[in-house]
Design a protein around this motif. Structure first.
Motif, PDB file in Angstrom:
ATOM      1  N   GLU A 196       0.817  -1.214   0.000  1.00 60.23           N
ATOM      2  CA  GLU A 196       0.000   0.000   0.000  1.00 60.23           C
ATOM      3  C   GLU A 196       0.852   1.266   0.000  1.00 60.23           C
ATOM      4  O   GLU A 196       0.345   2.365  -0.227  1.00 60.23           O
ATOM      5  N   LYS A 197       2.163   1.114   0.274  1.00 64.80           N
ATOM      6  CA  LYS A 197       3.047   2.273   0.317  1.00 64.80           C
ATOM      7  C   LYS A 197       3.908   2.403  -0.952  1.00 64.80           C
ATOM      8  O   LYS A 197       4.768   3.275  -1.009  1.00 64.80           O
ATOM      9  N   ILE A 198       3.667   1.557  -1.950  1.00 66.86           N
ATOM     10  CA  ILE A 198       4.435   1.641  -3.196  1.00 66.86           C
ATOM     11  C   ILE A 198       3.927   2.810  -4.037  1.00 66.86           C
ATOM     12  O   ILE A 198       2.730   2.908  -4.315  1.00 66.86           O
ATOM     13  N   SER A 199       4.840   3.682  -4.434  1.00 64.52           N
ATOM     14  CA  SER A 199       4.439   4.817  -5.263  1.00 64.52           C
ATOM     15  C   SER A 199       4.561   4.504  -6.750  1.00 64.52           C
ATOM     16  O   SER A 199       3.716   4.894  -7.548  1.00 64.52           O
ATOM     17  N   TYR A 200       5.631   3.764  -7.134  1.00 64.09           N
ATOM     18  CA  TYR A 200       5.754   3.338  -8.529  1.00 64.09           C
ATOM     19  C   TYR A 200       6.773   2.208  -8.645  1.00 64.09           C
ATOM     20  O   TYR A 200       7.563   1.952  -7.729  1.00 64.09           O
ATOM     21  N   ILE A 201       6.721   1.529  -9.782  1.00 67.58           N
ATOM     22  CA  ILE A 201       7.682   0.472 -10.106  1.00 67.58           C
ATOM     23  C   ILE A 201       8.416   0.902 -11.366  1.00 67.58           C
ATOM     24  O   ILE A 201       7.788   1.260 -12.365  1.00 67.58           O
ATOM     25  N   ASN A 202       9.736   0.880 -11.301  1.00 69.29           N
ATOM     26  CA  ASN A 202      10.548   1.329 -12.426  1.00 69.29           C
ATOM     27  C   ASN A 202      11.598   0.276 -12.758  1.00 69.29           C
ATOM     28  O   ASN A 202      12.596   0.141 -12.047  1.00 69.29           O
TER      29      ASN A 202
END
Length: 242
Positions: A196-202
């Motif tokens: 729930e605290k993930i802002s983005y995946i790069n």
């Protein structure tokens, strides 16, 4: 609510059991233990979430106070004891109530009602587990919802909670087993993240909200499971892993 009883006196065990039974299906007593060590082994291996512990203080082997001090994931605890002089210490450790023996049902019921209100409040907030950490002599209690991510350092871990790090002597495997929420996903042998605290995946790296200069690696071995759990979409998972 699921509960266990840690009490070495047989008559006290029976009193607490009968009081619990008076609540019918509201209280489910999973097990009764005569000592802390057996209870710790049960908690370690149990797949059931324990909401409440009735805990004596003076026990054979490790004391009830030592038991609480060693807990990381802490259920609600009601102390049951013949001694008055541990009350301040118990409340410092965030117990819900302190029942002095002989236990009277009216006081027992008051304690249980306190726990029921706390559980209801947790459910309304979408929070069901708390974590207890010791920091510079102070006992801090957080909801596991507040954990941002966890990093392993050999024989201890560092929990990042609301952008603050806290050290705890345990393994990443052990903390993963204790966190019942499915939102905690291991992405690397050294990292567990709160999804729930993930802002983005790069490109197989994860950024956590509140940590603008941080990207945590997703290992090749855990990549497929991570995308499947996080995205919940087979096609999106295939595209991300490829």
């Amino acid at each position: 609510m699921n509960c266990i009883i840690i009490e070495d006196d047989y008559l006290s065990q029976q009193t607490i059991l009968k009081c619990c039974q008076s609540f019918g299906k509201e209280i489910n007593v999973l097990r009764v233990f005569n000592n802390v060590e057996d209870a710790e082994e049960y908690i370690k291996n149990s797949t059931k979430k324990i909401d409440l512990i009735f805990l004596d203080i003076i026990l054979p082997g490790k004391s009830g106070i030592d038991f609480i001090s060693d807990l990381l994931i802490m259920p609600y605890i009601i102390m049951t004891t013949a001694y008055e002089n541990y009350a301040v210490k118990a409340f410092d450790l965030n117990v819900v109530d302190y029942l002095k023996k002989p236990i009277i049902f009216r006081r027992f019921a008051q304690s249980v009602e306190k726990v029921k209100k706390l559980i209801k409040l947790d459910e309304e907030k979408g929070e069901s587990e708390t974590i207890v950490l010791k920091n510079k002599g102070t006992i801090l209690r957080f909801h596991t919802h507040d954990i941002d991510y966890i990093e392993s350092y050999s024989d201890y871990i560092k929990l990042f909670i609301k952008q603050q790090p806290f050290l705890h002597l345990t393994s990443l495997k052990s903390i993963k087993e204790k966190l019942h929420s499915e939102k905690f996903i291991q992405i690397h042998r050294r990292f567990i993240v709160n999804s729930e605290k993930i802002s983005y995946i790069n490109q197989n790296k994860v950024s956590i909200i509140g940590y603008p200069n941080l990207e945590l690696p997703i290992s090749r071995a855990l990549r497929k499971d991570f995308y499947k759990n996080f995205l919940g979409d087979e096609e999106a998972m295939k595209e991300s892993v490829s």
